[in-house]
Scaffold this motif. Structure first.
Motif, PDB file in Angstrom:
ATOM      1  N   ILE A 241      32.278-142.257  15.771  1.00 47.60           N
ATOM      2  CA  ILE A 241      32.463-140.836  15.467  1.00 47.60           C
ATOM      3  C   ILE A 241      31.129-140.190  15.113  1.00 47.60           C
ATOM      4  O   ILE A 241      30.721-139.200  15.721  1.00 47.60           O
ATOM      5  N   VAL A 242      30.418-140.761  14.153  1.00 45.33           N
ATOM      6  CA  VAL A 242      29.202-140.102  13.655  1.00 45.33           C
ATOM      7  C   VAL A 242      28.072-140.122  14.673  1.00 45.33           C
ATOM      8  O   VAL A 242      27.123-139.335  14.574  1.00 45.33           O
ATOM      9  N   LYS A 243      28.140-140.999  15.687  1.00 46.64           N
ATOM     10  CA  LYS A 243      27.074-141.093  16.693  1.00 46.64           C
ATOM     11  C   LYS A 243      26.898-139.798  17.484  1.00 46.64           C
ATOM     12  O   LYS A 243      25.833-139.564  18.061  1.00 46.64           O
ATOM     13  N   PHE A 244      27.920-138.949  17.531  1.00 49.65           N
ATOM     14  CA  PHE A 244      27.873-137.753  18.376  1.00 49.65           C
ATOM     15  C   PHE A 244      27.063-136.614  17.768  1.00 49.65           C
ATOM     16  O   PHE A 244      26.712-135.666  18.479  1.00 49.65           O
ATOM     17  N   PHE A 245      26.748-136.681  16.475  1.00 49.37           N
ATOM     18  CA  PHE A 245      26.256-135.484  15.791  1.00 49.37           C
ATOM     19  C   PHE A 245      24.789-135.602  15.393  1.00 49.37           C
ATOM     20  O   PHE A 245      24.341-136.634  14.889  1.00 49.37           O
ATOM     21  N   ASP A 246      24.047-134.498  15.619  1.00 55.22           N
ATOM     22  CA  ASP A 246      22.672-134.389  15.142  1.00 55.22           C
ATOM     23  C   ASP A 246      22.655-133.980  13.672  1.00 55.22           C
ATOM     24  O   ASP A 246      21.748-134.351  12.931  1.00 55.22           O
ATOM     25  N   ARG A 247      23.654-133.196  13.255  1.00 55.64           N
ATOM     26  CA  ARG A 247      23.781-132.825  11.851  1.00 55.64           C
ATOM     27  C   ARG A 247      24.377-133.991  11.065  1.00 55.64           C
ATOM     28  O   ARG A 247      24.953-134.911  11.646  1.00 55.64           O
ATOM     29  N   THR A 248      24.225-133.944   9.746  1.00 52.45           N
ATOM     30  CA  THR A 248      24.792-134.999   8.903  1.00 52.45           C
ATOM     31  C   THR A 248      26.291-135.108   9.151  1.00 52.45           C
ATOM     32  O   THR A 248      27.011-134.108   9.147  1.00 52.45           O
TER      33      THR A 248
END
Length: 372
Positions: A84-91
């Motif tokens: 899930i978190v791999k997709f985001f540049d933001r925290t």
């Protein structure tokens, strides 16, 4: 009554059951470690990594162990949380329970990591008890102190700020979490995100009941950004040509993208409701589309005890709407923008109804069922 085995007594009986190396599809995998157990304490397990590859999970480093090591369920939750978190540049933060996100959040401009974590945890604070938490950025001290205030199984992140490990090791101040496991993951950038990025090592393998194997390409998406959001459009004899005429706001478009990315790691049938970067509710594992939406709405109403609202939220659906009732159910609860794949014979009917209800409807480029 049988006594649950500890890691030491369990492994003393089961170390050696699994080979040091295995070969699958011509590729060699080396054993990383024996696990505390598999899915349940009576199931022995270990895990492997592909030789010569950079791995986000296979290369992770355990900085603080609990009273016993990792289980298969821990590893699976770590895997899906990082997916899930791999997709985001933001925290970004994902809180996982039983291979489904109980909550996830993406930071708004200027938002602290602690705030992002609290949004992810408190999306379903009851389910977050005993969870696995993943971040895509360095964990700071304020966030660590907040994590230590409730029971958590594991934390995984690419790095930890100076002094943070001391907080996680302070079992006297934080007695509830004295056995928390702290893990530094390998390179999150090694995880494929979009269709075309995967290599052979990313193929998924599922063992069937008779020992047969299914090998498949990993579940990825073609939706790279908000510029790829396409207003729903379809035609049939009953309704003629229909196109979504309601426009989502810029924040809603970002939320639609987040809801879609999170839904890739939700068991189908799955829906994800998001507002301002936070999951408000996740409907998962239902056998029918409307049931998944109803479940998400009911969870929100039950766990928030009537406080808060779904008004002006967005929703992703991992499969198409076979009838108009899915959009109607979501709209009645306050959802005003939806992303879902096309493919129904009644797509035009659904679009027409969405326009009547004032709901912005976007067609995703693929279906994202996850039968994990």
């Amino acid at each position: 009554m049988a006594k649950e085995l500890t890691r030491d007594t369990y492994l003393s009986k089961h170390v050696g059951d699994f080979p040091a190396e295995v070969t699958i599809g011509g590729r060699t995998y080396v054993k990383v470690d024996d696990l505390r157990y598999g899915t349940n304490p009576h199931q022995a397990a270990c895990y492997y990594k592909p030789v010569g590859e950079i791995c986000a999970i296979g290369d992770m480093e355990i900085l603080k162990n609990g009273k016993s090591g990792l289980s298969q369920t821990n590893l699976e939750d770590i895997s899906y949380a990082l997916n899930i978190v791999k997709f985001f540049d933001r925290t970004a933060c994902a809180v996982m329970k039983h291979v489904n996100p109980s909550g996830a959040a993406v930071g708004l401009p200027g938002e602290s990591m602690k705030s992002v974590y609290l949004k992810a945890r408190d999306a379903d604070a009851r389910a977050a008890f005993g969870s696995v938490i993943a971040f895509n950025a360095e964990v700071d001290a304020d966030t660590a102190r907040e994590i230590m205030g409730t029971f958590v199984e594991c934390v995984v992140a690419p790095s930890y700020a100076p002094g943070v490990l001391e907080i996680f090791n302070d079992g006297e101040t934080y007695k509830l979490n004295r056995h928390i496991r702290i893990i530094r993951c390998g390179a999150i950038s090694s995880l494929p995100r979009f269709v075309g990025e995967a290599r052979e090592i990313h193929n998924t393998i599922k063992v069937l009941g008779d020992g047969s194997l299914v090998m498949a390409q990993p579940l990825l998406t073609s939706l790279h950004g908000v510029e790829d959001l396409v207003p729903a459009e379809a035609e049939n004899k009953r309704c003629g040509h229909q196109k979504s005429t309601v426009e989502a706001t810029e924040q809603q478009k970002l939320d639609l993208l987040a809801a879609w990315y999170i839904n890739l790691s939700v068991r189908s049938n799955g829906v994800v409701i998001v507002k301002d970067g936070q999951t408000l509710s996740v409907g998962t594992g239902e056998q029918d589309r409307v049931g998944a939406i109803e479940q998400a709405i009911a969870k929100f109403n039950q766990k928030y005890s009537g406080s808060g609202t779904l008004q002006n939220s967005v929703m992703s659906s991992d499969g198409f709407f076979p009838f108009e009732d899915g959009v109607e159910t979501a709209a009645k609860a306050g959802v005003t923008a939806i992303i879902a794949p096309s493919g129904s014979l009644r797509d035009a009917d659904v679009i027409k109804r969405a326009n009547e209800l004032g709901v912005a409807l976007y067609h995703a480029p693929e279906r994202i069922f996850s039968h994990h």
